[in-house]
Design an enzyme around this catalytic site. Structure first.
Site, PDB file in Angstrom:
ATOM      1  N   ASP A 245     -20.762   3.874 -10.102  1.00 38.85           N
ATOM      2  CA  ASP A 245     -19.378   4.195 -10.426  1.00 38.85           C
ATOM      3  C   ASP A 245     -18.518   2.931 -10.283  1.00 38.85           C
ATOM      4  OD1 ASP A 245     -16.895   5.722 -10.617  1.00 38.85           O
ATOM      5  OD2 ASP A 245     -16.821   5.604  -8.436  1.00 38.85           O
ATOM      6  N   PHE A 246     -17.302   2.952 -10.847  1.00 39.38           N
ATOM      7  CA  PHE A 246     -16.417   1.783 -10.752  1.00 39.38           C
ATOM      8  C   PHE A 246     -15.370   1.949  -9.654  1.00 39.38           C
ATOM      9  CE2 PHE A 246     -12.794  -0.886 -12.043  1.00 39.38           C
ATOM     10  CZ  PHE A 246     -13.424  -2.114 -12.032  1.00 39.38           C
ATOM     11  N   ASP A 247     -14.352   2.777  -9.880  1.00 39.84           N
ATOM     12  CA  ASP A 247     -13.253   2.909  -8.913  1.00 39.84           C
ATOM     13  C   ASP A 247     -13.750   3.529  -7.608  1.00 39.84           C
ATOM     14  OD1 ASP A 247     -10.548   2.221 -10.338  1.00 39.84           O
ATOM     15  OD2 ASP A 247     -11.712   3.362 -11.800  1.00 39.84           O
TER      16      ASP A 247
ATOM     17  N   ASP B 170     -18.309   7.641  -5.376  1.00 40.50           N
ATOM     18  CA  ASP B 170     -17.430   7.951  -4.244  1.00 40.50           C
ATOM     19  C   ASP B 170     -16.548   9.168  -4.456  1.00 40.50           C
ATOM     20  OD1 ASP B 170     -14.195   6.700  -4.564  1.00 40.50           O
ATOM     21  OD2 ASP B 170     -15.637   6.637  -6.198  1.00 40.50           O
TER      22      ASP B 170
END
Length: 301
Positions: free
Chosen positions: A35-37, A221
């Site tokens: 994932d990124f953010d 997250d």
């Protein structure tokens, strides 16, 4: 003699330990999906200010040549994630794939192009309705609407009481989404309206099939990562080893299902760097991140 690489933290579950062992044993058959953010980039009040952790690109570039593929799977538009991540034109990331809008969009480093489907008409209709909708629910002050092309999101992080605003808007926005043929995707102080039929689990499963992966690591997250966790759990039940990493403990449902829990993007990038070092041929150096977050964050490290 070179310095010893940071030790890898030990997954807390047998399935996680099997997943990590499979990745280490046959890395060229493994996919690392992230994932990124909140995982590669810190969560910030203004999503437009989010940027990848300084160690993220070096960690991914060190890891990518040794595995079947590295993929970033994000709710953001693919091109935005590429810009905010600094992923384009990086040696070592020539074959990186970014699956944006939960897999509806795709950016391939090898071509530098984004493949985007036609926009869902419900997104434009919902976007046009949102200003009056938020005003009528007393939630305009402090909320912020993010235009995402294939989706539209309402952020409550800047509201006087972010959690109260989030809870007050969740059901009404769900009804608005349904009325326009969309689905509501809740996250960390954000409610996103997007087309149905695609989530990170669908995107991850399809990509693993595409590359012929035999093991997988997924790190995330937020609530939007739960479908990817479920996909890995299903794949494990079908015989594919997998490692589930929660980037932090904010979302308890995610942390409870994770094999390994870390403590934010610094910890994630340290873990990826340590993993790359374990896969590196002897004598080749891997740049080490400044902190020891990954080593501190799990038992057995």
């Amino acid at each position: 003699m070179g310095s010893q690489p940071e030790p890898l933290p030990t997954p807390a579950t047998p399935s996680g330990r099997d997943g990590l062992a499979a990745i280490l044993a046959q890395p060229k058959k493994a996919v690392v999906a992230i994932d990124f953010d909140g995982t590669l980039a810190e969560i910030v009040a203004d999503p437009e200010q989010a940027r990848a952790h300084p160690d993220a690109v070096p960690a991914l570039a060190a890891l990518a040549p040794h595995v079947a593929s590295v993929a970033v799977i994000t709710g953001r538009p693919a091109g935005v994630a590429v810009r905010y991540g600094g992923f384009a034109g990086v040696p070592g990331l020539e074959h990186l794939v970014v699956l944006g809008h939960y897999g509806a969009e795709r950016w391939d480093a090898v071509t530098g192009t984004v493949h985007t489907p036609a926009p869902h008409p419900g997104v434009a209709a919902a976007r046009a309705e949102l200003p009056g909708f938020l005003e009528s629910h007393g939630a305009w002050r402090g909320t912020w609407v993010e235009e995402k092309g294939q989706a539209v999101a309402v952020h409550t992080r800047r509201a006087r009481d972010p959690q109260a605003a989030f809870e007050a808007l969740r059901d009404p926005l769900g009804e608005l989404a349904t009325r326009h043929g969309l689905v509501l995707e809740p996250g960390r102080m954000v409610l996103e309206l997007r087309p149905p039929g695609m989530d990170k689990g669908v995107a991850l499963t399809a990509y693993l099939r595409e590359v012929g992966a035999e093991s997988v690591l997924y790190a995330g997250d937020d609530l939007g990562d739960l479908p990817a966790f479920a996909a890995v759990e299903k794949l494990r039940s079908d015989g594919m080893p997998g490692l589930l990493v929660a980037a932090d403990t904010v979302i308890s449902d995610l942390a409870e299902r994770a094999d390994l829990t870390l403590s934010g993007p610094e910890s994630v990038t340290a873990f990826l760097t340590a993993l790359a070092a374990r896969l590196q041929p002897e004598g080749d150096a891997v740049p080490q991140p400044g902190g020891e977050a990954a080593r501190r964050s799990a038992p057995g490290a």
